[in-house]
Motif scaffolding. Structure first.
Motif, PDB file in Angstrom:
ATOM      1  N   TYR A   2      38.710 109.603  17.776  1.00 55.89           N
ATOM      2  CA  TYR A   2      39.882 110.373  17.366  1.00 55.89           C
ATOM      3  C   TYR A   2      41.165 109.588  17.604  1.00 55.89           C
ATOM      4  O   TYR A   2      42.128 109.687  16.838  1.00 55.89           O
ATOM      5  CB  TYR A   2      39.920 111.709  18.109  1.00 55.89           C
ATOM      6  CG  TYR A   2      39.077 112.769  17.432  1.00 55.89           C
ATOM      7  CD1 TYR A   2      39.579 113.549  16.393  1.00 55.89           C
ATOM      8  CD2 TYR A   2      37.760 112.972  17.816  1.00 55.89           C
ATOM      9  CE1 TYR A   2      38.803 114.502  15.763  1.00 55.89           C
ATOM     10  CE2 TYR A   2      36.969 113.934  17.192  1.00 55.89           C
ATOM     11  CZ  TYR A   2      37.498 114.691  16.164  1.00 55.89           C
ATOM     12  OH  TYR A   2      36.723 115.633  15.534  1.00 55.89           O
ATOM     13  N   PHE A   3      41.185 108.815  18.669  1.00 59.31           N
ATOM     14  CA  PHE A   3      42.374 108.022  18.961  1.00 59.31           C
ATOM     15  C   PHE A   3      42.593 106.993  17.856  1.00 59.31           C
ATOM     16  O   PHE A   3      43.716 106.791  17.388  1.00 59.31           O
ATOM     17  CB  PHE A   3      42.213 107.330  20.313  1.00 59.31           C
ATOM     18  CG  PHE A   3      43.477 106.702  20.820  1.00 59.31           C
ATOM     19  CD1 PHE A   3      44.530 107.487  21.272  1.00 59.31           C
ATOM     20  CD2 PHE A   3      43.625 105.324  20.847  1.00 59.31           C
ATOM     21  CE1 PHE A   3      45.699 106.913  21.745  1.00 59.31           C
ATOM     22  CE2 PHE A   3      44.794 104.734  21.321  1.00 59.31           C
ATOM     23  CZ  PHE A   3      45.831 105.541  21.768  1.00 59.31           C
ATOM     24  N   ASN A   4      41.506 106.353  17.408  1.00 59.58           N
ATOM     25  CA  ASN A   4      41.612 105.377  16.328  1.00 59.58           C
ATOM     26  C   ASN A   4      42.015 106.051  15.014  1.00 59.58           C
ATOM     27  O   ASN A   4      42.804 105.509  14.233  1.00 59.58           O
ATOM     28  CB  ASN A   4      40.282 104.643  16.160  1.00 59.58           C
ATOM     29  CG  ASN A   4      40.366 103.543  15.119  1.00 59.58           C
ATOM     30  OD1 ASN A   4      41.258 102.706  15.153  1.00 59.58           O
ATOM     31  ND2 ASN A   4      39.432 103.545  14.175  1.00 59.58           N
ATOM     32  N   PHE A   5      41.464 107.274  14.764  1.00 63.39           N
ATOM     33  CA  PHE A   5      41.830 108.036  13.566  1.00 63.39           C
ATOM     34  C   PHE A   5      43.333 108.293  13.563  1.00 63.39           C
ATOM     35  O   PHE A   5      44.004 108.146  12.526  1.00 63.39           O
ATOM     36  CB  PHE A   5      41.067 109.362  13.553  1.00 63.39           C
ATOM     37  CG  PHE A   5      41.423 110.266  12.397  1.00 63.39           C
ATOM     38  CD1 PHE A   5      40.689 110.239  11.211  1.00 63.39           C
ATOM     39  CD2 PHE A   5      42.496 111.159  12.484  1.00 63.39           C
ATOM     40  CE1 PHE A   5      41.022 111.063  10.138  1.00 63.39           C
ATOM     41  CE2 PHE A   5      42.833 111.987  11.423  1.00 63.39           C
ATOM     42  CZ  PHE A   5      42.089 111.941  10.254  1.00 63.39           C
ATOM     43  N   LEU A   6      43.869 108.661  14.705  1.00 59.57           N
ATOM     44  CA  LEU A   6      45.295 108.968  14.807  1.00 59.57           C
ATOM     45  C   LEU A   6      46.141 107.716  14.576  1.00 59.57           C
ATOM     46  O   LEU A   6      47.162 107.762  13.881  1.00 59.57           O
ATOM     47  CB  LEU A   6      45.594 109.570  16.181  1.00 59.57           C
ATOM     48  CG  LEU A   6      47.013 110.108  16.403  1.00 59.57           C
ATOM     49  CD1 LEU A   6      47.318 111.236  15.435  1.00 59.57           C
ATOM     50  CD2 LEU A   6      47.170 110.589  17.839  1.00 59.57           C
ATOM     51  N   LEU A   7      45.723 106.604  15.145  1.00 59.77           N
ATOM     52  CA  LEU A   7      46.472 105.361  14.956  1.00 59.77           C
ATOM     53  C   LEU A   7      46.497 104.945  13.487  1.00 59.77           C
ATOM     54  O   LEU A   7      47.543 104.533  12.959  1.00 59.77           O
ATOM     55  CB  LEU A   7      45.856 104.250  15.805  1.00 59.77           C
ATOM     56  CG  LEU A   7      46.004 104.376  17.326  1.00 59.77           C
ATOM     57  CD1 LEU A   7      45.307 103.220  18.031  1.00 59.77           C
ATOM     58  CD2 LEU A   7      47.478 104.434  17.735  1.00 59.77           C
ATOM     59  N   GLU A   8      45.348 105.072  12.829  1.00 59.13           N
ATOM     60  CA  GLU A   8      45.298 104.705  11.411  1.00 59.13           C
ATOM     61  C   GLU A   8      46.149 105.643  10.554  1.00 59.13           C
ATOM     62  O   GLU A   8      46.723 105.230   9.549  1.00 59.13           O
ATOM     63  CB  GLU A   8      43.846 104.722  10.928  1.00 59.13           C
ATOM     64  CG  GLU A   8      43.007 103.595  11.512  1.00 59.13           C
ATOM     65  CD  GLU A   8      41.607 103.564  10.937  1.00 59.13           C
ATOM     66  OE1 GLU A   8      41.228 104.536  10.239  1.00 59.13           O
ATOM     67  OE2 GLU A   8      40.893 102.570  11.179  1.00 59.13           O
ATOM     68  N   ALA A   9      46.244 106.923  10.988  1.00 56.78           N
ATOM     69  CA  ALA A   9      47.044 107.894  10.234  1.00 56.78           C
ATOM     70  C   ALA A   9      48.528 107.534  10.245  1.00 56.78           C
ATOM     71  O   ALA A   9      49.266 107.873   9.315  1.00 56.78           O
ATOM     72  CB  ALA A   9      46.838 109.292  10.808  1.00 56.78           C
ATOM     73  N   VAL A  10      48.974 106.834  11.300  1.00 57.85           N
ATOM     74  CA  VAL A  10      50.385 106.443  11.383  1.00 57.85           C
ATOM     75  C   VAL A  10      50.574 104.970  11.011  1.00 57.85           C
ATOM     76  O   VAL A  10      51.614 104.376  11.276  1.00 57.85           O
ATOM     77  CB  VAL A  10      50.952 106.717  12.802  1.00 57.85           C
ATOM     78  CG1 VAL A  10      50.938 108.205  13.090  1.00 57.85           C
ATOM     79  CG2 VAL A  10      50.185 105.952  13.877  1.00 57.85           C
TER      80      VAL A  10
END
Length: 479
Positions: free
Chosen positions: A136-144
């Motif tokens: 989830y942390f990686n998903f969030l980073l990619e989203a921004v």
């Protein structure tokens, strides 16, 4: 040493009344947890990677939409065991949970067996959960718009270019730091974080129910009905957590009164949320399209709600971290309790002079779980955790039957109903689920137990506090 002497050492039982009274001041734990803090720790241990990671992973790879049934099967087995834990917690509100329950009812070797088992399993659970939160942390980073090198995003073999899961390892070390600050700080953090997590799951359910497409439920058993049991064995670690919470018994202000309630409340809350959340997830997106790493975030993104997807990712990070904390709390208290009893070196039982927490084992556990989280894939570690916890459940379910009939005079603030039917159900379900696990998992588990047997015979039985001259040993049970 004769076989008769060895047998006597293995069967000696620790008296209930002397578990804590003789504990030196530098080995005692601070008492500060109330009912709702205990319940928060329990919910914090149950709801986390099961909702945010394993539900999507199992639906995608193992069961399809029938993942809901897998959670229900696992929940039934867990509920039977939870009632057994509740009865013991009301009698013996001491650190160690299943280890302590086995020690006082079935003897030292059973206590050692389950304690040694839990040392590995709880560390592995913390690692599994940390792997889940890293997705989830990686998903969030990619989203921004932040794209990190592939080598640091997962263990070798889990993706192109993956070498180590850096974020999973860092989450484990961060949890160890929080635990080292003291149980009062942990209780406060868990209460706030669990409130955020439960609110997030409710938000997911409320918003997701309007995005359900009933065609996504067909076929309901794409991998066959037998896959439900395989799925239940895999997700089982997502429906316990109350057992890790019970290891903090000595840090409760009124363990005999509060622990049984906290165990039942935490499992009840979690199961309602699990059922509704899995129903929404498999209804929002076809099981073949569910992202096995960040299921809910990808599902909301797929239905045109990327903002909600990002909120879920943030909330998942906060929520899953509470699971890491709960199981790290559990393993450190089991380790502490075994060391206090002499079965492991007493050096580990020393607590911090002001914070009154076992900081030595806390950092050892943090580093060990970081290594597992960084280097192993989530499915491998998840199955390893389940076989150990299921074994602990079998022991506790058997022990509660034995203790009910051999020590009926011991005061119980909670008595599970339908004795011995419910414990037997717990035993049957737990054994059934272990048989659904892969043979490689059994090999790893048996190898760990053999190592433990060698340590017990070579060190623990000799250094046990019950082996010291004048040590009090429980009377033989009444026949």
């Amino acid at each position: 040493m004769s076989l008769a002497e060895l047998r006597g050492q293995m069967l000696r039982r620790k008296p209930i009344g002397e578990i804590e009274e003789d504990t030196p001041a530098d080995e005692r734990l601070a008492k500060s947890l109330g009912l709702w803090q205990l319940t928060a720790i329990g919910v914090g241990g149950i709801i986390g990677a099961g909702v945010f990671t394993l539900a999507g992973l199992v639906a995608h790879q193992t069961t399809g939409p029938a993942v809901l049934l897998s959670f229900l099967v696992a929940g039934i087995a867990s509920a039977a065991a939870a009632l057994c834990y509740a009865e013991f917690a009301g009698m013996i509100p001491k650190a160690g949970s299943a280890y302590t329950y086995g020690y006082v009812s079935l003897g030292e070797f059973v206590g050692w067996f389950i304690g040694w088992d839990l040392l590995l399993e709880y560390i592995a659970v913390a690692a599994v959960v940390a792997i889940g939160v890293s997705s989830y942390f990686n998903f969030l980073l990619e989203a921004v718009g932040i794209h990190l090198p592939d080598w640091m995003l997962g263990a070798a073999g889990t993706g192109n270019g993956h070498v180590v899961n850096v974020f999973a390892a860092l989450f484990c070390l961060g949890a160890a730091f929080v635990l080292s600050r003291g149980i009062r700080s942990v209780g406060r953090f868990e209460t706030v974080a669990v409130g955020i997590k439960v609110a997030l799951v409710v938000l997911i359910i409320v918003l997701g129910v309007f995005q359900i497409d009933s065609s996504n439920y067909t076929p309901y058993f794409p991998y066959g009905t037998g896959a439900v049991m395989t799925g239940a064995a895999t997700v089982f670690f997502a429906v316990f957590g109350y057992d890790a919470m019970s290891t903090a018994a000595e840090e409760s202000v009124d363990g005999k009164k509060h622990l049984p309630k906290a165990i039942i409340y935490s499992l009840g809350i979690a199961m309602v949320l699990y059922v509704l959340a899995t129903l929404v997830l498999t209804g929002m997106q076809k099981y073949t399209e569910i992202d096995p790493g960040s299921g809910f975030s990808s599902a909301f993104k797929a239905v045109g709600m990327p903002g909600i997807a990002n909120v879920i990712a943030v909330g998942a990070i906060v929520g899953i971290i509470t699971v890491v904390l709960t199981f790290m709390l559990g393993v450190t208290r089991v380790w502490y309790s075994m060391s206090r009893d002499g079965l492991l070196p007493e050096w580990f039982a020393k607590t911090h002079p002001t914070r009154k927490v076992p900081t030595r084992v806390t950092w050892i556990v943090g580093i060990a779980s970081a290594i597992l989280a960084g280097l192993l894939p989530i499915a491998t570690v998840a199955e390893l955790t389940n076989i150990g916890i299921l074994s602990a459940f079998v022991v506790v379910c058997v022990a509660v039957i034995v203790f009910r009939y051999t020590r009926p005079e011991v005061p119980r603030t909670f008595k599970l109903p339908l004795m011995p039917v419910i414990p037997i159900i717990g035993v049957i379900f737990s054994i059934w689920l272990t048989l659904s696990l892969q043979w490689q998992t059994w090999v790893r588990f048996l190898a760990w137990l053999i190592i433990g047997l060698i340590i017990y015979i070579g060190y623990s039985r000799v250094h046990s506090k019950l082996n010291q001259p004048g040590a009090a040993v429980a009377d033989a049970p009444a026949r």
